[in-house]
Design an enzyme around this catalytic site. Structure first.
Site, short mmCIF file in Angstrom:
data_model
loop_
_atom_site.label_atom_id
_atom_site.label_comp_id
_atom_site.label_asym_id
_atom_site.label_seq_id
_atom_site.Cartn_x
_atom_site.Cartn_y
_atom_site.Cartn_z
N GLU A 25 -5.15 -5.30 10.66
CA GLU A 25 -4.13 -4.23 10.79
C GLU A 25 -4.43 -3.59 12.19
O GLU A 25 -5.24 -2.52 12.01
CB GLU A 25 -4.06 -3.28 9.69
CG GLU A 25 -3.89 -4.02 8.21
CD GLU A 25 -3.41 -2.93 7.30
OE1 GLU A 25 -2.03 -3.07 6.79
OE2 GLU A 25 -4.02 -1.76 7.23
N GLY B 61 2.91 -1.18 4.36
CA GLY B 61 2.77 0.33 4.09
C GLY B 61 4.34 0.63 3.80
O GLY B 61 4.77 0.86 2.62
N GLY B 62 5.06 1.24 4.76
CA GLY B 62 6.32 1.87 4.59
C GLY B 62 7.31 1.00 3.59
O GLY B 62 7.96 1.58 2.77
N GLU C 230 -6.68 4.52 7.98
CA GLU C 230 -6.61 5.81 7.70
C GLU C 230 -7.83 6.30 7.24
O GLU C 230 -8.17 7.73 7.33
CB GLU C 230 -5.26 6.19 6.86
CG GLU C 230 -4.02 5.79 7.77
CD GLU C 230 -2.71 5.41 6.66
OE1 GLU C 230 -2.92 5.32 5.58
OE2 GLU C 230 -1.93 5.01 7.55
N GLY D 90 2.33 2.25 10.70
CA GLY D 90 3.28 3.26 10.43
C GLY D 90 3.97 3.93 11.86
O GLY D 90 4.48 4.79 11.72
N SER E 105 3.70 -2.15 10.40
CA SER E 105 4.91 -2.08 10.71
C SER E 105 5.96 -3.53 10.34
O SER E 105 6.89 -3.97 11.14
CB SER E 105 5.36 -1.61 12.18
OG SER E 105 4.66 -0.47 12.20
N ASN F 212 0.97 -1.05 0.25
CA ASN F 212 0.01 -0.05 0.03
C ASN F 212 1.03 1.14 -0.02
O ASN F 212 1.52 1.39 0.98
CB ASN F 212 -1.01 -0.06 1.15
CG ASN F 212 -1.60 1.19 1.55
OD1 ASN F 212 -1.66 2.03 0.50
ND2 ASN F 212 -2.14 1.52 2.61
N TRP F 213 0.93 1.87 -1.24
CA TRP F 213 1.93 3.15 -1.14
C TRP F 213 1.44 4.21 -0.58
O TRP F 213 1.82 5.34 -0.49
CB TRP F 213 2.33 3.30 -2.86
CG TRP F 213 3.01 2.16 -3.45
CD1 TRP F 213 3.10 1.00 -2.84
CD2 TRP F 213 3.25 2.48 -4.97
NE1 TRP F 213 3.84 0.30 -3.97
CE2 TRP F 213 3.99 1.08 -5.13
CE3 TRP F 213 3.14 3.28 -5.82
CZ2 TRP F 213 4.55 0.63 -6.36
CZ3 TRP F 213 3.95 2.83 -7.10
CH2 TRP F 213 4.53 1.68 -7.39
N LYS F 214 -0.12 4.12 -0.29
CA LYS F 214 -0.55 5.33 0.52
C LYS F 214 -0.41 6.51 -0.66
O LYS F 214 -0.15 6.53 -1.80
CB LYS F 214 -0.06 5.73 1.88
CG LYS F 214 -0.14 4.41 2.57
CD LYS F 214 0.17 4.52 3.96
CE LYS F 214 0.28 3.36 4.81
NZ LYS F 214 0.27 3.60 6.32
N HIS G 133 -9.40 0.87 5.24
CA HIS G 133 -7.96 1.04 5.87
C HIS G 133 -8.31 1.92 7.10
O HIS G 133 -9.09 2.84 6.86
CB HIS G 133 -7.14 1.56 4.71
CG HIS G 133 -5.69 1.58 5.29
ND1 HIS G 133 -5.15 2.72 6.14
CD2 HIS G 133 -4.63 0.73 5.06
CE1 HIS G 133 -3.90 2.53 6.50
NE2 HIS G 133 -3.58 1.20 5.92
C1 PEP Z 1 -0.77 0.05 6.25
O1 PEP Z 1 -0.72 0.94 5.52
O2 PEP Z 1 -1.64 -0.92 5.67
C2 PEP Z 1 0.57 -0.43 6.85
C3 PEP Z 1 0.54 -1.77 7.44
O3 PEP Z 1 1.56 0.27 6.92
P1 PEP Z 1 2.95 0.16 7.71
O4 PEP Z 1 3.64 -1.29 6.90
O5 PEP Z 1 3.91 1.44 7.28
O6 PEP Z 1 2.64 0.08 9.15
#
Ligand code: PEP
Length: 254
Positions: free
Chosen positions: A168, A235-236, A98, A174, A214, A7-9, A96
């Site tokens: 999640e 994500g990251g 967010e 994040g 994470s 997920n590049w956000k 998600h």
């Molecule tokens: C996400 O946005 O779905 C996520 C899991 O982010 P991160 O890996 O950065 O915690």
């Protein structure tokens, strides 16, 4: 099915996104992919270019990060499922945290989007998870179960085969704070049991359950080694090709 979804956000310009895709595919071989289904979810602005760039890689799906539940209409700034389908987008992230936190998305709205995605033959990746406060008060399962109940209320067992569930925990997204493999497995096992009761044993075992929050190359093997964790929503670490490829290696050999 093993799945690794990035997920590049709201990151990367279209040019940067294509460079990231190039770095990713340059590091891939059929052996390296193995049985893993890869998914990338770039921003809307680079979906079409991403689909085109990945024509020769049918093992990599392109997902949108959101969609509107209506097919068309006066919804300024929104993107519909028929639009995504026309771009050959395969999947869509829904619910998600967010989107829930910053854009006020409700369980009902997520359920409508999920229904519309199934109707459009775009696979929903449904995100569920509790906040830190909810976990501290011991309500994590109550929260996740409610999110599942509402989102999947109107879904048949056959349709559920095309739904991916991503657990999640909001406190791990994040933040660098990752759920322990035991915490993640416990929730995944509960989700699997719930799916078995809601649908049937076959459906529950076919559906991919991803952990997200994470996940990094140094903690991935322990998470992906858990019985009910079929992969990750990342994500990251999906923004660095080397890290994403390292996660692929960890998942393939889990
Ligand atoms: C996400 O946005 O779905 C996520 C899991 O982010 P991160 O890996 O950065 O915690």
């Amino acid at each position: 099915m093993k799945m690794l979804a990035g997920n590049w956000k709201m990151n990367t310009t279209p040019q940067e996104g294509l460079a990231l895709l190039d770095a990713l595919v340059n590091g891939l071989t059929p052996e390296r992919i193995g049985e893993v289904h890869l998914v990338v979810a770039p921003p809307f602005t680079h979906l079409w270019a991403s689909v085109q760039r990945l024509w020769d890689f049918p093992e990599i799906s392109v997902a949108a990060q959101n969609c509107h539940e209506q097919a068309s209409g006066a919804y300024t700034g929104e993107v519909s499922l028929p639009m995504l389908k026309d771009l050959d987008v395969d999947a869509v992230l829904l619910g998600h945290s967010e989107r829930r936190q910053y854009f006020g998305e409700t369980d009902r709205q997520i359920a409508s989007k999920l229904r519309a995605a199934l109707n459009a033959e775009i696979s929903p990746i449904l995100c569920v998870g509790e906040t830190l406060e909810e976990r501290k008060s011991g309500r994590e399962w109550e929260v996740v179960q409610h999110q599942l109940q509402v989102a999947l209320a109107d879904v048949s067992a056959d349709e559920a085969h095309n739904v991916v569930v991503a657990y999640e925990p909001v406190w791990a997204i994040g933040t660098g704070e990752v759920a322990s493999p035991e915490q993640a497995q416990e929730m995944h096992a509960r989700i699997r049991t719930w799916l078995r009761e809601r649908f049937d044993a076959d459906t529950a075992s076919i559906m991919a359950l991803l952990y997200g929050g994470s996940v990094k190359p140094d903690n991935a093997a322990a998470l992906f080694g858990q019985k009910d964790i079929n992969g990750g929503l990342i994500g990251g670490a999906s923004l660095k090709a080397d890290d994403f490829l390292a996660l692929l290696d960890a998942l393939r050999s889990a």
